[in-house]
Design a protein around this motif. Structure first.
Motif, PDB file in Angstrom:
ATOM      1  N   ALA A 187     -22.730 -18.593  -1.211  1.00  0.00           N
ATOM      2  CA  ALA A 187     -22.015 -17.561  -0.767  1.00  0.00           C
ATOM      3  C   ALA A 187     -21.872 -17.298   0.622  1.00  0.00           C
ATOM      4  N   TYR A 188     -22.771 -17.804   1.706  1.00  0.00           N
ATOM      5  CA  TYR A 188     -22.689 -17.844   3.131  1.00  0.00           C
ATOM      6  C   TYR A 188     -21.310 -18.675   3.613  1.00  0.00           C
ATOM      7  N   VAL A 189     -21.437 -19.825   3.139  1.00  0.00           N
ATOM      8  CA  VAL A 189     -20.311 -20.972   3.697  1.00  0.00           C
ATOM      9  C   VAL A 189     -19.024 -20.447   3.156  1.00  0.00           C
ATOM     10  N   SER A 190     -19.311 -20.142   1.801  1.00  0.00           N
ATOM     11  CA  SER A 190     -17.699 -19.376   1.258  1.00  0.00           C
ATOM     12  C   SER A 190     -17.039 -18.598   1.964  1.00  0.00           C
ATOM     13  N   LEU A 191     -17.967 -17.348   2.331  1.00  0.00           N
ATOM     14  CA  LEU A 191     -17.409 -16.196   3.077  1.00  0.00           C
ATOM     15  C   LEU A 191     -17.044 -16.832   4.397  1.00  0.00           C
ATOM     16  N   VAL A 192     -17.626 -17.732   5.191  1.00  0.00           N
ATOM     17  CA  VAL A 192     -16.984 -18.256   6.337  1.00  0.00           C
ATOM     18  C   VAL A 192     -15.629 -18.894   6.107  1.00  0.00           C
ATOM     19  N   LEU A 193     -15.577 -19.563   5.282  1.00  0.00           N
ATOM     20  CA  LEU A 193     -14.229 -20.291   5.039  1.00  0.00           C
ATOM     21  C   LEU A 193     -13.128 -19.199   4.429  1.00  0.00           C
ATOM     22  N   ILE A 194     -13.481 -18.216   3.610  1.00  0.00           N
ATOM     23  CA  ILE A 194     -12.492 -17.257   3.422  1.00  0.00           C
ATOM     24  C   ILE A 194     -12.250 -16.395   4.793  1.00  0.00           C
ATOM     25  N   VAL A 195     -13.136 -15.941   5.632  1.00  0.00           N
ATOM     26  CA  VAL A 195     -12.709 -15.243   6.864  1.00  0.00           C
ATOM     27  C   VAL A 195     -11.623 -16.157   7.582  1.00  0.00           C
ATOM     28  N   GLU A 196     -11.970 -17.471   7.645  1.00  0.00           N
ATOM     29  CA  GLU A 196     -11.115 -18.219   8.452  1.00  0.00           C
ATOM     30  C   GLU A 196      -9.743 -18.282   7.767  1.00  0.00           C
ATOM     31  N   ALA A 197      -9.718 -18.549   6.545  1.00  0.00           N
ATOM     32  CA  ALA A 197      -8.414 -18.485   5.855  1.00  0.00           C
ATOM     33  C   ALA A 197      -7.573 -16.920   6.053  1.00  0.00           C
ATOM     34  N   MET A 198      -8.216 -15.956   5.743  1.00  0.00           N
ATOM     35  CA  MET A 198      -7.549 -14.590   6.214  1.00  0.00           C
ATOM     36  C   MET A 198      -7.184 -14.524   7.655  1.00  0.00           C
ATOM     37  N   VAL A 199      -7.998 -14.985   8.651  1.00  0.00           N
ATOM     38  CA  VAL A 199      -7.686 -14.944   9.857  1.00  0.00           C
ATOM     39  C   VAL A 199      -6.434 -15.809  10.473  1.00  0.00           C
TER      40      VAL A 199
END
Length: 523
Positions: free
Chosen positions: A118-130
């Motif tokens: 969950a942690y690493v997936s959330l970081v990647l999703i934030v990156e995509a949205m930014v």
């Protein structure tokens, strides 16, 4: 350009990486981390390709992709990158793999069956949205991702921080959702204006380039009261996210009670969407309103600069001190944007990058130190340099970058902001320079109390993984400090295009005239 959809690949790479992480078995925590790290490196590689192929002397927006999205609303899937967006894309793509390395064990502390996944997936999703926020050329598309990134950030702060993380996450979410709600009303209002009878468009549109071009050419005229209201709607949301004083109060709690990697992701990456939005949307869509409110916003920015520095001096918590320094630095960024000069805006755009690098270095090194002793209190430390010289040395370099020491990256951007501001708002520039002295006080005092003096107890020095986190940040701070030309070459044409679009010129230089005694002339 070869027509390849580089920008779509850029933001989809971390999304695909997050999906791949979800497919990794729950017991394979190390594999989940490596999959996420590999996805972040792919994203970085694509960002480097875009940067190499970007032509600073070419069209303002390059790699443009445009496809129908919701025709009934006049909105499209439209992406493009200019020089300002490019450097922020590179900042994001560089920092995310660094943060994944820095927070390599962060997911282990959370409860749940698949916390690391969950942690690493959330970081990647934030990156995509930014990334999508920086790349979007459709205002509604930008708004969707501007708001959507709050959800993964909420879970990163609340689920992986300390015991007060959930409370800080709620505060973060409520502040930013309220700002986004105000912005939504402004987005709808702008659409209504473009659909009105005096609009040159056949129907309403969210096309940023079309609206900005029509406003610049005079084809689209927005009544002053309406333009002011729409400007304030956009500006309020961006000021909350940036954050601009006095809308900053959510930031210290969110930074202190989340993990250091999450705090850096928030302050160095996510919050830059706010200042980016000010420069692109507020200034270019509402030029007259920008001029109307610029003195007020500059006043708030200067208050934030001085306030953040003064409050940082009085902190007893290492992480809270660093959080308040960011409030001061965001004040410099906003000051440069609304000074409306090419030097100030160019320096502001560069400051977004340099602040991201310096804050990341300082906060991550502080996080490594705190992880060794388990305390954020400055009073619990002393003499660290005697047992951990590399940690102390890199902390000093990061701290000196934070106070904008010449030779390190933030100096160039801060100098440009102050010089560019002085030509139009000399009093604001003079008051803002007091932060140079105040920043020296809080950085050097922090270093003295934590790193010098007799050692209280042995502290382990940085390990190989931690050095791999710190080394690229220090290298970039040094490189951009002595050779900022590549970044400025990309930024300057975009800034000049913005000022040209709003018909704003730099004030002419003031040359003193002296009476000549001989001949009664002047020289």
């Amino acid at each position: 350009m070869d027509g390849f959809a580089w920008l779509s690949v850029l933001w989809l790479a971390p999304v695909i990486g997050a999906g791949a992480v979800a497919c990794v078995p729950a017991s394979a925590r190390a594999a989940a981390r490596w999959v996420a790290f590999a996805a972040s490196l792919v994203t970085l590689a694509v960002a480097v390709v875009v940067a190499v192929r970007f032509d600073p002397g070419g069209e303002r927006f390059q790699f443009v992709e445009s496809h129908s999205w919701i025709p009934a609303f006049g909105t499209r899937y439209e992406l493009g990158v200019d020089g300002v967006a490019l450097v922020l894309v590179l900042l994001t793509a560089v920092l995310v793999p660094v943060l994944l390395l820095a927070g390599w064990r962060d997911g282990d502390r959370a409860a749940g069956r698949r916390p690391v996944h969950a942690y690493v997936s959330l970081v990647l999703i934030v990156e995509a949205m930014v990334l999508m926020s920086f790349l979007s050329l459709d205002i509604l598309l930008f708004y969707v991702f501007f708001e959507a990134m709050l959800i993964p950030m909420y879970f990163l702060i609340g689920s992986f921080g300390d015991t007060r993380g959930p409370r800080a996450a709620v505060k973060f979410l409520l502040y930013n959702l309220f700002g986004g709600l105000i912005m939504l009303a402004a987005v709808i209002g702008l659409y209504a204006v473009t659909a009105g009878g005096a609009s040159p468009f056949e129907s309403g549109t969210f096309d940023f380039r079309a609206i900005a071009g029509a406003i610049s050419s005079g084809e689209l005229t927005i009544d002053a009261p309406v333009a002011n209201a729409l400007f304030l709607g956009f500006m309020f949301a961006f000021a909350v996210k940036a954050p601009l004083w006095p809308l900053h109060t959510w930031l210290p709690d969110a930074a202190v009670h989340s993990t250091p990697a999450t705090a850096v992701l928030m302050m160095a990456v996510v919050d830059k969407v706010g200042t980016f939005g000010m420069l692109r949307y507020c200034v270019e869509l509402f030029p007259d309103a920008t001029r109307t409110f610029a003195p007020l916003i500059i006043t708030l920015a200067v208050v934030g600069i001085v306030y953040g520095a003064l409050v940082a001096i009085g902190q007893t918590d290492i992480m809270r001190l660093i959080a308040y320094t960011s409030i001061s630095h965001f004040g410099f960024i906003v000051l440069g944007i609304f000074a409306l000069t090419s030097q100030a805006q160019g320096g502001s755009a560069l400051y977004m990058v340099n602040h991201g690098l310096s804050t990341a270095a300082l906060m991550l090194i502080a996080g490594f130190l705190i992880a060794r002793k388990g305390s954020r209190a400055i009073a619990d430390y002393g003499g660290v340099q005697s047992t951990a010289p590399v940690l102390a040395g890199t902390f000093l370099v990061a701290g000196l970058a934070t106070l904008s020491l010449p030779g390190l990256a933030p100096f160039v951007s801060e100098f440009l902001v102050l010089i560019g501001t002085f030509t139009r708002y000399p009093v604001a520039a003079i008051v803002a320079t007091t932060a140079l002295v105040l920043s020296a006080v809080y950085v050097l005092w922090l270093y003295q109390r934590v790193m010098t003096g007799p050692a209280r107890e042995g502290v382990r020095d940085l390990g190989r993984r931690e050095l791999a986190v710190v080394a690229p940040l220090i290298a970039l701070l040094l490189f951009l400090g002595v050779y900022p030309k590549p970044a400025l070459d990309a930024i300057t044409p975009a800034v000049d295009a913005t000022l040209t679009a709003i018909h704003e010129e730099d004030p002419p230089p003031t040359v003193p005239v002296f009476e000549a005694e001989q001949g009664g002339g002047h020289r």
